[in-house]
Structures are given as C-alpha cells and as structure tokens.
Design a protein around this motif. Structure first.
Motif, mmCIF file in Angstrom:
data_model
loop_
_atom_site.group_PDB
_atom_site.id
_atom_site.type_symbol
_atom_site.label_atom_id
_atom_site.label_comp_id
_atom_site.label_asym_id
_atom_site.label_seq_id
_atom_site.Cartn_x
_atom_site.Cartn_y
_atom_site.Cartn_z
ATOM 1 N N GLU A 1 26.963 -78.305 -27.359
ATOM 2 C CA GLU A 1 26.955 -77.159 -26.455
ATOM 3 C C GLU A 1 27.026 -75.882 -27.279
ATOM 4 O O GLU A 1 27.933 -75.705 -28.100
ATOM 5 N N LEU A 2 26.063 -75.011 -27.058
ATOM 6 C CA LEU A 2 25.962 -73.735 -27.763
ATOM 7 C C LEU A 2 26.888 -72.726 -27.091
ATOM 8 O O LEU A 2 26.625 -72.270 -25.979
ATOM 9 N N GLU A 3 27.984 -72.384 -27.774
ATOM 10 C CA GLU A 3 28.969 -71.497 -27.165
ATOM 11 C C GLU A 3 29.398 -70.393 -28.131
ATOM 12 O O GLU A 3 29.248 -70.499 -29.349
ATOM 13 N N LEU A 4 29.968 -69.348 -27.551
ATOM 14 C CA LEU A 4 30.669 -68.330 -28.312
ATOM 15 C C LEU A 4 32.157 -68.609 -28.198
ATOM 16 O O LEU A 4 32.660 -68.920 -27.112
ATOM 17 N N GLY A 5 32.871 -68.546 -29.323
ATOM 18 C CA GLY A 5 34.316 -68.706 -29.328
ATOM 19 C C GLY A 5 34.998 -67.351 -29.384
ATOM 20 O O GLY A 5 34.526 -66.427 -30.048
ATOM 21 N N ILE A 6 36.109 -67.226 -28.689
ATOM 22 C CA ILE A 6 36.853 -65.964 -28.606
ATOM 23 C C ILE A 6 38.293 -66.226 -29.015
ATOM 24 O O ILE A 6 38.971 -67.071 -28.410
ATOM 25 N N ASN B 1 42.512 -54.905 -26.222
ATOM 26 C CA ASN B 1 43.718 -54.875 -27.054
ATOM 27 C C ASN B 1 44.275 -56.263 -27.314
ATOM 28 O O ASN B 1 45.236 -56.409 -28.071
ATOM 29 N N HIS B 2 43.679 -57.274 -26.688
ATOM 30 C CA HIS B 2 44.181 -58.643 -26.815
ATOM 31 C C HIS B 2 43.140 -59.615 -27.366
ATOM 32 O O HIS B 2 43.459 -60.785 -27.581
ATOM 33 N N VAL B 3 41.919 -59.143 -27.603
ATOM 34 C CA VAL B 3 40.860 -59.992 -28.171
ATOM 35 C C VAL B 3 40.690 -59.618 -29.635
ATOM 36 O O VAL B 3 40.393 -58.466 -29.959
ATOM 37 N N PHE B 4 40.888 -60.592 -30.525
ATOM 38 C CA PHE B 4 40.747 -60.317 -31.957
ATOM 39 C C PHE B 4 39.285 -60.331 -32.388
ATOM 40 O O PHE B 4 38.819 -59.448 -33.106
ATOM 41 N N GLY B 5 38.535 -61.359 -31.971
ATOM 42 C CA GLY B 5 37.149 -61.424 -32.401
ATOM 43 C C GLY B 5 36.470 -62.699 -31.958
ATOM 44 O O GLY B 5 37.036 -63.506 -31.209
ATOM 45 N N PHE B 6 35.246 -62.885 -32.466
ATOM 46 C CA PHE B 6 34.353 -63.944 -32.001
ATOM 47 C C PHE B 6 33.910 -64.857 -33.133
ATOM 48 O O PHE B 6 33.845 -64.457 -34.293
ATOM 49 N N CYS B 7 33.549 -66.078 -32.772
ATOM 50 C CA CYS B 7 32.949 -67.025 -33.710
ATOM 51 C C CYS B 7 31.905 -67.839 -32.956
ATOM 52 O O CYS B 7 31.710 -67.677 -31.750
ATOM 53 N N THR C 1 33.743 -77.851 -32.826
ATOM 54 C CA THR C 1 33.603 -77.277 -34.168
ATOM 55 C C THR C 1 33.391 -75.773 -34.092
ATOM 56 O O THR C 1 32.560 -75.304 -33.305
ATOM 57 N N VAL C 2 34.129 -75.024 -34.929
ATOM 58 C CA VAL C 2 34.007 -73.561 -34.979
ATOM 59 C C VAL C 2 33.430 -73.130 -36.329
ATOM 60 O O VAL C 2 33.630 -73.794 -37.350
ATOM 61 N N SER C 3 32.742 -71.999 -36.319
ATOM 62 C CA SER C 3 32.326 -71.378 -37.578
ATOM 63 C C SER C 3 33.555 -70.777 -38.252
ATOM 64 O O SER C 3 34.524 -70.401 -37.589
ATOM 65 N N PRO C 4 33.552 -70.678 -39.588
ATOM 66 C CA PRO C 4 34.770 -70.233 -40.282
ATOM 67 C C PRO C 4 35.080 -68.747 -40.136
ATOM 68 O O PRO C 4 36.236 -68.361 -40.204
ATOM 69 N N TRP C 5 34.055 -67.917 -39.923
ATOM 70 C CA TRP C 5 34.259 -66.477 -39.914
ATOM 71 C C TRP C 5 34.507 -65.952 -38.509
ATOM 72 O O TRP C 5 33.818 -66.329 -37.565
ATOM 73 N N ILE C 6 35.492 -65.059 -38.379
ATOM 74 C CA ILE C 6 35.740 -64.367 -37.114
ATOM 75 C C ILE C 6 35.210 -62.947 -37.244
ATOM 76 O O ILE C 6 35.707 -62.152 -38.050
ATOM 77 N N VAL C 7 34.197 -62.618 -36.456
ATOM 78 C CA VAL C 7 33.663 -61.258 -36.409
ATOM 79 C C VAL C 7 34.545 -60.465 -35.451
ATOM 80 O O VAL C 7 34.697 -60.829 -34.284
ATOM 81 N N THR C 8 35.147 -59.393 -35.946
ATOM 82 C CA THR C 8 36.118 -58.649 -35.145
ATOM 83 C C THR C 8 35.442 -57.926 -33.987
ATOM 84 O O THR C 8 34.257 -57.584 -34.025
#
Length: 439
Positions: A211-216, A235-241, A270-277
């Motif tokens: 499943e193609l998803e965005l992680g938050i 103010n409560h969301v750090f970023g996406f993966c 499975t998540v990608s290693p980088w969190i884009v802020t």
C-alpha cells in the motif's frame, strides 16, 4: 496555522551548498530539504544517533553537539538529536526544530566556513534505524478513490459506506512490526476462506499486496482530554515519510468484518528512514477542496486556513523489483504514480479528528495516510486495484507479470515535491522484500 507554513530564508531557491552533491539536479536532499534520520556507520557497534541529509552525505548531529558548533535553541536541539531516537527532539516543539534547521542551512550554504565538514559521513557508509520509538500507530483511509475502487470489489452494491465522507476513518495498527527501509519479512500465514469452501483453512497468504502511503510523525503531544484544534495541528506534526503498509488481501477479506483489519495488516509495515519536516514542505502546500455535492466537514474539521493550504503536492511512485530483475541487473519497474494532493482528508483533519475525543498523542506517534490512489487507473496505490481484484495481470516488461506479489519481490516507494519557483525536494525511498512463509 503556525509559522511552519511560512516561507523563510531556508526555502530560497537560489541557495546552494558547499556540499557539491546537494546541488545536483534532481537530488532528493538539496539544502532546502534537510530531513532527519537515525543512523550509524554500517556494520559498526556505534550508538545510533540523529543525522540530517545533505546531498549524498549525512551531518552527524552527535558530532555537531560534541564540537559545540551551534548556540541557543539550535544547540539544545542538536544535543537532543545525539540520542538513539528522535522522540525527545520531536517533543520539544517546532521552534527547536526550526532553529536547528536554520542553523544547519546557514552552516551548509556556499560561503560558510565549512565548520561542519568534519561532521559529514557518506550516506553509502551508513545504516539506519527507525527514527523514533513509535508508541502508537493509526492508519487512516483518506483516499476516496482507493476507498471507492476497493469498496466495489468487496461490496459491489455499496462501495462507499455512508460515514466515509463525514469521518476521517482509521484503525489502530501494530507499531511493533514497523521496520525501516531494507526490512525483509516472511509471507504471512493466516486463515482464509474460498467462496465455495465450507470452512476456512490456515496457510500462507496468496494475495500479498503493498500500500502506497504517506507516513506522518507526531512531534509535540497533547494532554489526555485535550483536543488539538484544526488550526493548531501544525504545532503537533513533526514531518512526513514514505510508508508501505503491507496487506494480505485474502486474509483481510475473511477477517475484516465486523471489526476491521487484524492479521492482514499487523505482520509488517515499512517506513523510509528520512523524515521531511513540515517546515521544509511549506512551498508545496496547496488549497484543499471538497466537492460541493459532498457533505461539508463539521465545524471542528473546517477552517479557512485548511481550505487555503491544507493539502500537500507530493508525487508518489511505486516500483517493483523481482528476483529475475536483480539477477539480470534490470531496472526496477514503475507500476504507478499518484499524488498526496488527492487525499479526501488533510493531515490537519486527521490530527484534529484523532484527538477530538481527548485521545492523547505522544512524540513519535505515527499516522498512516491510507493508500494514496488517484482518480485514474494508473494512479492506483495497490496491486488490488491495479489487478482489478486479481483478475488482470500487470505486465512488468521483462516477460514477467503479477496480480499479487511473489516471494523474492522487492517493492520500492519514492516521493518528491517539485514546482516552479521552489527547489525540488525528495523523501529518498523505502525498499522492502518478501521472503517465503515460515511453515
């Protein structure tokens, strides 16, 4: 919504870095991005610690802290990032993340004194861990296109249940089985029941899907009993993966009523290693709209700011690599391309709805967007949709085809943002491989 929406000097299209690889066309990690991860040198016994991507390098934030290269909030944030997870850093709030990102941007720009040069490690020399300890994980269902096409397969006469357009639907997932890119997992075993069978049977899943998803990732949490207002969600969301929520479709079909996903979903994600802020995403915010013929959101899910810039223009791609492709050194085969901007619900609405009952989120908690399919067939975010429920094979261009995944298949998800007047930024990739079932 907060100032992480606002364009500032870190987004300047003209910025270049003294790290030459960051300036290459189509680099995922130019100086305008600066995503966070947890890493160490490959095969070493070093402690995992925080790092930031710049080109093909990682800035070692533990080294930045040790050398005392930053001051004030940026220094405090760098110290928090020297820990083996980013939870404490994420929980400090957007001001600290923004201060560290600004300090890194200034130190990595052309003309800077290169004081960070001794803190760089090649990405090819590192391995990653989960960026945060994920205490809880909720998977949403925000693509109306996915919900409708899957609903037609399971409920031809009633594909979209009546609550879908009123409530951001979600279920509580299993955080213990989330792994970082490179994860391998065994094909799950579970109960299935053929339509003509008198009783179910236990065995390996036959309809394994991605499943193609965005992680938050959640940053600063909220107290139990306190709802996060829609326009305070930034103010409560750090970023996406990037997020691959593996699914066993045959197990799912048998077990999902009346309580929803269970063994069909909890065996691996499975998540990608980088969190884009969230701050790095500011140039790619777009208006969010709701069809006038559809129910409009209840007041707690509605605001002018969410309408103006609640959506994100993130291109999302799925590729498949088979064992034959690996042996013959063939390129991964792209099978679909979608966009997060199609999402029926925004990230802010997910957070506001998740907490409207007083649910307390904590730093490092994780939200999955649900499968991100677009309106066209080529934008399907799962094999279930691409194969039309297993009835049509997908040609992989090398003599192979798939309806669902085979043992040995690797699925790769990629994501990036690109538009006129802004620097292209990317998410890297998430790559994971199916192993045979343990039976």
């Amino acid at each position: 919504m907060s100032n992480v929406n606002t364009l500032n000097e870190t987004h300047d299209l003209a910025l270049k870095s003294w790290v030459g690889s960051a300036n290459q066309t189509n680099s995922d990690f130019p100086i305008q991005n600066l995503p966070f991860a947890i890493f160490r040198r490959s095969g070493s016994s070093e402690e995992f610690r925080g790092g930031v991507a710049i080109g093909d390098q990682v800035v070692d934030l533990a080294a930045v802290d040790e050398k005392a290269l930053f001051l004030g909030e940026a220094a405090t944030a760098a110290k928090a990032c020297s820990q083996p997870t980013l939870n404490n850093f994420m929980g400090m709030g957007v001001a600290y993340a923004s201060a560290l990102r600004l300090a890194l941007s200034r130190a990595l720009r052309e003309g800077a004194d290169k004081s960070l040069e001794s803190c760089l490690i090649a990405q090819s020399d590192v391995e990653f861990d989960l960026p945060a300890t994920i205490g809880d994980y909720t998977d949403f269902y925000t693509s109306v296109h996915h919900a409708t096409s899957v609903g037609k397969l399971f409920r031809p006469d009633n594909p979209l249940l009546p609550n879908y357009k009123w409530v951001p639907i979600g279920y509580h997932g299993r955080s213990s089985s989330i792994g970082v890119s490179g994860q391998t997992f065994h094909r799950p075993v579970g109960q299935t029941k053929a339509p003509d069978a008198e009783a179910p049977s236990l065995g390996p899943c036959k309809r394994l899907d991605y499943e193609l998803e965005l992680g938050i990732y959640i940053g600063q949490g909220n107290e139990m009993g306190d709802a996060i207002k829609l326009d305070d969600s930034d103010n409560h969301v750090f970023g996406f993966c990037l997020f691959n929520d593996w699914s066993a479709r045959d197990i799912q079909a048998w077990e999902y009523q009346p309580l929803g996903p269970f063994l069909a979903k909890n065996f691996a994600s499975t998540v990608s290693p980088w969190i884009v802020t969230l701050e790095a995403m500011a140039p790619f915010r777009t208006p969010w709209t709701r069809d006038a013929a559809d129910p409009q959101p209840l007041p707690y899910l509605e605001s002018g700011a969410n309408r103006e810039q609640g959506a994100f223009d993130i291109k999302l791609e799925v590729l498949i690599q088979t064992e034959k492709m690996r042996v013959e050194n063939q390129q991964d085969k792209s099978v679909s391309l979608s966009n997060f901007s199609y999402s029926y619900w925004t990230v802010a609405q997910m957070v506001a709805h998740h907490t409207v009952n007083g649910c307390n989120l904590k730093p490092g908690d994780f939200l999955g967007s649900g499968t991100q399919s677009g309106p066209d067939y080529e934008e399907s975010g799962s094999l279930l949709e691409l194969s039309r429920g297993g009835k049509e094979s997908i040609d992989l261009g090398n003599g192979e085809s798939r309806t669902f995944l085979n043992d040995g298949d690797t699925v790769v998800l990629k994501g990036w943002c690109k538009k006129e007047g802004a620097a292209r930024i990317g998410f890297g990739e998430v790559r994971s491989t199916v192993l045979p079932a343990k039976i």
